[in-house]
Motif scaffolding. Structure first.
Motif, PDB file in Angstrom:
ATOM      1  N   ASP A 173       0.871  -1.166   0.000  1.00  0.00           N
ATOM      2  CA  ASP A 173       0.000   0.000   0.000  1.00  0.00           C
ATOM      3  C   ASP A 173       0.911   1.220   0.000  1.00  0.00           C
ATOM      4  OD1 ASP A 173      -2.066   1.783   0.148  1.00  0.00           O
ATOM      5  OD2 ASP A 173      -2.868   1.041   2.038  1.00  0.00           O
ATOM      6  N   HIS A 174       1.125   1.777  -1.177  1.00  0.00           N
ATOM      7  CA  HIS A 174       2.080   2.864  -1.396  1.00  0.00           C
ATOM      8  C   HIS A 174       1.301   4.122  -1.753  1.00  0.00           C
ATOM      9  CE1 HIS A 174       5.405   5.009  -3.385  1.00  0.00           C
ATOM     10  NE2 HIS A 174       6.192   4.244  -2.658  1.00  0.00           N
ATOM     11  N   PRO A 175       1.841   5.315  -1.491  1.00  0.00           N
ATOM     12  CA  PRO A 175       1.104   6.534  -1.841  1.00  0.00           C
ATOM     13  C   PRO A 175       0.747   6.664  -3.327  1.00  0.00           C
ATOM     14  CG  PRO A 175       2.884   7.064  -0.345  1.00  0.00           C
ATOM     15  CD  PRO A 175       3.057   5.611  -0.727  1.00  0.00           C
ATOM     16  N   ILE A 176       1.521   6.043  -4.212  1.00  0.00           N
ATOM     17  CA  ILE A 176       1.200   6.169  -5.637  1.00  0.00           C
ATOM     18  C   ILE A 176       0.395   4.990  -6.174  1.00  0.00           C
ATOM     19  CG2 ILE A 176       3.157   7.683  -6.097  1.00  0.00           C
ATOM     20  CD1 ILE A 176       4.488   5.298  -7.551  1.00  0.00           C
ATOM     21  N   ARG A 209      -1.691   0.984  -4.884  1.00  0.00           N
ATOM     22  CA  ARG A 209      -1.875  -0.235  -4.088  1.00  0.00           C
ATOM     23  C   ARG A 209      -1.611  -1.380  -5.031  1.00  0.00           C
ATOM     24  NH1 ARG A 209      -7.180  -0.762  -0.869  1.00  0.00           N
ATOM     25  NH2 ARG A 209      -6.026  -2.562  -0.120  1.00  0.00           N
ATOM     26  N   THR A 263      -3.103   5.716  -7.824  1.00  0.00           N
ATOM     27  CA  THR A 263      -3.693   6.922  -7.232  1.00  0.00           C
ATOM     28  C   THR A 263      -3.494   8.102  -8.186  1.00  0.00           C
ATOM     29  OG1 THR A 263      -1.659   7.614  -6.133  1.00  0.00           O
ATOM     30  CG2 THR A 263      -3.100   6.089  -4.910  1.00  0.00           C
ATOM     31  N   GLU A 301      -1.812  10.764  -7.663  1.00  0.00           N
ATOM     32  CA  GLU A 301      -0.376  11.081  -7.616  1.00  0.00           C
ATOM     33  C   GLU A 301       0.415  10.052  -8.420  1.00  0.00           C
ATOM     34  OE1 GLU A 301      -2.169  10.467  -4.642  1.00  0.00           O
ATOM     35  OE2 GLU A 301      -2.700  12.569  -4.447  1.00  0.00           O
TER      36      GLU A 301
END
Length: 169
Positions: free
Chosen positions: A130-133, A135, A155, A157
């Motif tokens: 689960d990464h900011p850019i 999943r 995402t 981003e």
């Protein structure tokens, strides 16, 4: 909310992931023999830093990785170094390496619907991030396709990062 078939229509092949015993030799071959250029210097990755699960737990694992964009898809190379992960498992089973996974991407809004469907169909999750850019969920589809299937929910981003990586080639 869209139905599953509408969500699946958004899936696109995004990446071919090779696990290799020598990442530098693989980059050299792909670059010199096949003209697949643009691989950055391999980076050390740690499962713990990514909070990447392996069979439900975050365990110590390290590997080198690099990727480039070519012909509409990313080509990713992974060389396992230490610990335990799906990459280590693959190289243990296939010491010469090979195509370990195909990644399909879609907007993050459809991620749960697609991954829930794969779980309902009986495919087990090997690893998750689960990464900011994005999943990411890696499904054990070896018996069906001969490799892992990765689903990437990108995402907003993440789409910006994808576009930058595509242009950097």
């Amino acid at each position: 909310m869209s139905n599953l078939q509408d969500t699946i229509k958004e899936l696109e092949l995004a990446q071919i992931g090779w696990v290799v015993p020598d990442i530098h030799a693989a980059v050299k071959f792909l670059s010199q023999a096949l003209g697949v250029a643009g691989f950055p210097e391999p980076q050390l990755m740690r499962a713990q830093d990514l909070d990447m699960s392996y069979k439900g737990k975050v365990v110590a694992a390290e590997w080198l990785t690099t990727q480039t964009h070519n012909g509409g898809v990313f080509v990713e190379l992974v060389q396992p170094l230490s610990g335990q992960s799906m990459f280590h498992d693959y190289l243990e089973k296939y010491p010469l390496g090979g195509t370990q996974h195909l990644a399909f991407r879609l907007p993050i809004s459809g991620f749960e619907q697609v991954t829930d469907n794969l779980r309902q169909l009986g495919y087990a999750v090997i690893s998750e991030v689960d990464h900011p850019i994005a999943r990411m969920a890696f499904f054990d589809t070896y018996a069906t396709t001969g490799m892992v299937t990765e689903i990437m929910g990108i995402t907003p981003e993440g789409w910006k990062a994808v576009k930058q990586m595509e242009k950097s080639r």
